[in-house]
Design an enzyme around this catalytic site. Structure first.
Site, mmCIF file in Angstrom:
data_model
loop_
_atom_site.group_PDB
_atom_site.id
_atom_site.type_symbol
_atom_site.label_atom_id
_atom_site.label_comp_id
_atom_site.label_asym_id
_atom_site.label_seq_id
_atom_site.Cartn_x
_atom_site.Cartn_y
_atom_site.Cartn_z
ATOM 1 N N LYS A 261 0.830 -1.206 0.000
ATOM 2 C CA LYS A 261 0.000 0.000 0.000
ATOM 3 C C LYS A 261 0.868 1.261 0.000
ATOM 4 O O LYS A 261 0.554 2.245 -0.672
ATOM 5 C CB LYS A 261 -0.938 -0.028 1.202
ATOM 6 C CG LYS A 261 -2.017 -1.098 1.094
ATOM 7 C CD LYS A 261 -2.704 -1.370 2.417
ATOM 8 C CE LYS A 261 -3.686 -2.521 2.300
ATOM 9 N NZ LYS A 261 -4.271 -2.942 3.590
ATOM 10 N N GLN B 131 -4.146 -1.487 9.958
ATOM 11 C CA GLN B 131 -4.084 -2.815 9.360
ATOM 12 C C GLN B 131 -4.631 -3.875 10.310
ATOM 13 O O GLN B 131 -4.237 -3.953 11.470
ATOM 14 C CB GLN B 131 -2.635 -3.146 8.984
ATOM 15 C CG GLN B 131 -2.472 -4.490 8.299
ATOM 16 C CD GLN B 131 -3.161 -4.554 6.947
ATOM 17 O OE1 GLN B 131 -3.062 -3.639 6.143
ATOM 18 N NE2 GLN B 131 -3.870 -5.639 6.699
ATOM 19 N N ASP C 277 -11.143 3.141 4.755
ATOM 20 C CA ASP C 277 -11.604 1.749 4.656
ATOM 21 C C ASP C 277 -13.127 1.668 4.616
ATOM 22 O O ASP C 277 -13.691 0.678 4.147
ATOM 23 C CB ASP C 277 -11.095 0.934 5.851
ATOM 24 C CG ASP C 277 -9.830 0.160 5.539
ATOM 25 O OD1 ASP C 277 -9.592 -0.123 4.356
ATOM 26 O OD2 ASP C 277 -9.096 -0.179 6.477
#
Length: 297
Positions: A52, A96, A119
């Site tokens: 990422k 994460q 997210d």
């Protein structure tokens, strides 16, 4: 012939199209910033975060990475998130998953500023999605919509089956498919580990989205001729390779190919799209927070 839906190619197109938006922000003195937070020694999580950050660098997004000791108290993570919430140069925050045992995952999701929750997992953003007014679409379901669009798959009036009910893929995917508007209006069934006779549902589906995390449990005999199959699964299984394993999806690709009208491979299907849509959400967040209109692909 079964069409193979190339997620790598579609993701590359999206990243390229985002460049205009990133350039427009740069003209106004703004560089989108994405912060990733890792509190785990899980090798897969470390790899995901590294990928990422590399994606950010390639498109001109400022990547900020914070790595915390997995044995540290939970408050260290919450203090970090609070600092990132207050940092005006951080437009998106990604913590994460999975997290270590001492951290309450739900509390983490609630602690991220909803305007920086790229997210799309904060309860406020989940509610907006269900209500049909999303701030951010969760990355994997949004990426799947883009794959369906790229393959010319008509969702309106289609019978769709989502296999899996996670908050990351299954539930938001079903919500997107039933929404009014483009890439929605599907008649959608959600199946899961307690569904009796799964095959009876998948054989009726024009679109099957497999996201249960079970290697190759859907095969060609469970599919309708010509169905579109989106395989979200990434499962490591033992294999006679240099690494001693290989990655397979939730769909038995060999038996499904030839039955399906179109199918995503593993790897190279949904995975690249998840990362591309994270960049998309970060650029969108930067535009909204800075009050700058950007055209998104």
């Amino acid at each position: 012939m079964t069409d193979i839906i190339d997620g790598d190619a579609v993701a590359a197109d999206i990243r390229a199209d985002l460049q205009d938006s990133i350039d427009a922000l740069a003209d106004e003195g703004v560089r989108p910033g994405l912060a990733t937070v890792l509190m785990s020694d899980d090798p897969a999580s470390e790899t995901y975060v590294s990928m990422k950050q590399r994606d950010c660098e390639e498109v001109g997004i400022e990547g900020i990475h914070v790595e915390l000791d997995p044995d540290a108290p939970a408050d260290e993570l919450f203090d970090t998130v609070e600092d990132l919430n207050d940092d005006p140069e951080v437009h998106g925050i990604l913590v994460q998953m999975p997290l270590v045992e001492q951290v309450d995952t739900r509390r983490v999701l609630r602690s991220v500023d909803p305007e920086k929750d790229v997210d799309g997992f904060h309860p406020e953003n989940v509610g907006r999605l269900v209500a049909g007014n999303p701030r951010f679409k969760p990355c994997t379901p949004h990426g799947i919509q883009k794959l369906l669009e790229s393959a010319g798959v008509e969702t309106e009036g289609a019978e769709a089956v989502v296999v899996g009910r996670s908050m990351i893929v299954g539930k938001p995917m079903a919500n997107l498919l039933i929404q009014k508007g483009p890439l929605g209006n599907a008649t959608t069934t959600v199946c899961h580990s307690r569904t009796e006779d799964l095959a009876a549902h998948t054989r009726e589906a024009d679109i099957v989205i497999a996201a249960a995390g079970a290697p190759e449990f859907i095969d060609g005999s469970m599919l309708k001729e010509g169905a579109t199959v989106i395989d979200v699964g990434v499962n490591r299984v033992d294999a006679d390779t240099d690494k001693g394993y290989e990655l397979v999806g939730d769909v038995d690709f060999e038996s499904a190919e030839g039955v399906a009208g179109a199918i995503t491979p593993v790897p190279g299907g949904v995975g690249p799209m998840t990362r591309a849509m994270l960049l998309y959400n970060t650029v969108k967040a930067a535009g909204e927070q800075e009050g700058i209109a950007v055209d998104l692909p």
